[in-house]
Design an enzyme around this catalytic site. Structure first.
Site, PDB file in Angstrom:
ATOM      1  N   ILE A   1      58.040 100.174 -32.526  1.00 15.70           N
ATOM      2  CA  ILE A   1      57.542  99.515 -33.742  1.00 15.70           C
ATOM      3  C   ILE A   1      57.662 100.502 -34.899  1.00 15.70           C
ATOM      4  CG2 ILE A   1      55.539  98.338 -34.781  1.00 15.70           C
ATOM      5  CD1 ILE A   1      56.507  96.930 -32.195  1.00 15.70           C
TER       6      ILE A   1
ATOM      7  N   TYR B   1      51.172 109.958 -21.444  1.00 21.01           N
ATOM      8  CA  TYR B   1      50.946 108.720 -22.195  1.00 21.01           C
ATOM      9  C   TYR B   1      51.186 107.499 -21.304  1.00 21.01           C
ATOM     10  CZ  TYR B   1      51.185 105.638 -26.344  1.00 21.01           C
ATOM     11  OH  TYR B   1      50.980 104.664 -27.290  1.00 21.01           O
TER      12      TYR B   1
ATOM     13  N   ASN C   1      42.600 100.361 -29.997  1.00 18.62           N
ATOM     14  CA  ASN C   1      43.935 100.685 -30.488  1.00 18.62           C
ATOM     15  C   ASN C   1      44.181 102.191 -30.596  1.00 18.62           C
ATOM     16  OD1 ASN C   1      46.506 100.194 -32.144  1.00 18.62           O
ATOM     17  ND2 ASN C   1      45.205 101.265 -33.625  1.00 18.62           N
TER      18      ASN C   1
END
Length: 247
Positions: free
Chosen positions: A191, A158, A93
């Site tokens: 999120i 990214y 993660n």
């Protein structure tokens, strides 16, 4: 011989989605949780307290996932201290953003982001892989991003890092499926976390068919399912959890 203790390790587990995942796996399974963090020890300890409150146990372990030597020595020391530990679930993660337009992107920002996501996947997963194969069971869950699936302007580094992890997920899944080890990627959209706190939600919500940002707990529910025995016929998949963006 002492009884085997089964573990799930979550990198970048001190805050945000990582913390929600630690807590959810603690709630849903019998795993002890290894919470990796890089710099924020107090946040990692808060996560550990939540894991314990959820009825499980665990510990925190400090290393930078992108630093191969650091990963190896920290995990080797942990294994030595816990000879009866068996890691069955790996949640990769930990991630890093250094956003900016590609034309002005310093090499350091490119390398750091790639090294954390892609290098981190290699360093942590590779450390445990032989043991998973020997044990003939495992769950590897790689946290990617909508950026890695569709590309996000201002995040070329990214997007590249997460797209690379998606490719690695699909390849590794085919290599080790016979051993009852699944490898999947989870690609969250927007999120509610520290990482998105600065974003203009009002504008961005217009892009999202369900008209809101997701919650870290919603992502954690999906990861917990993939970490369980219930998901044994799902492997090599990229599961989008983004409220319907670009559908």
């Amino acid at each position: 011989m002492a009884a085997t203790k089964k573990y799930a390790i979550v990198t970048g587990g001190s805050r945000g989605i990582g913390r929600a995942i630690c807590k959810k796996i603690a709630e849903d399974t019998d795993y002890h949780i290894v919470i990796n963090y890089h710099s924020n020890e107090s946040a990692a300890l808060e996560t550990l307290a939540e894991v314990r409150a959820a009825g499980s146990d665990g510990e925190i372990i400090k290393f930078d996932v992108g630093n191969a030597e650091e990963v190896k020595s920290a995990l080797a020391a942990w294994e030595e201290k816990n000879p009866d530990a068996l890691v069955e679930v790996i949640v990769n993660n930990a991630g890093l953003t250094r956003d900016g337009l590609f034309m002005w992107m310093p090499l350091q920002d490119w390398n750091d982001v790639i090294q954390t996501s892609l290098g981190g996947f290699y360093n942590v997963t590779n450390f445990f892989i032989q043991k998973l194969l020997h044990n003939r069971y495992g769950r590897i869950i790689n946290m990617v991003s909508v950026s890695g699936v569709k590309g996000t302007p201002g995040q070329t580094n990214y997007s590249a890092a997460k797209a690379a992890v998606i490719g690695a997920t699909k390849a590794l899944a085919q290599e080790i499926g016979k051993r009852n080890i699944t490898v999947n990627a989870v690609a969250p959209g927007f999120i509610n976390t520290d990482m998105t706190a600065e974003m203009d939600q009002k504008e961005l919500k217009k892009m999202i068919p369900v008209n809101r940002f997701g919650e870290a707990e919603e992502v954690a529910d999906l990861v917990s399912f993939l970490a369980s025995k219930k998901s044994s016929y799902i492997t090599g998949e990229v599961i989008n959890i983004n409220g319907g963006i670009y559908s």
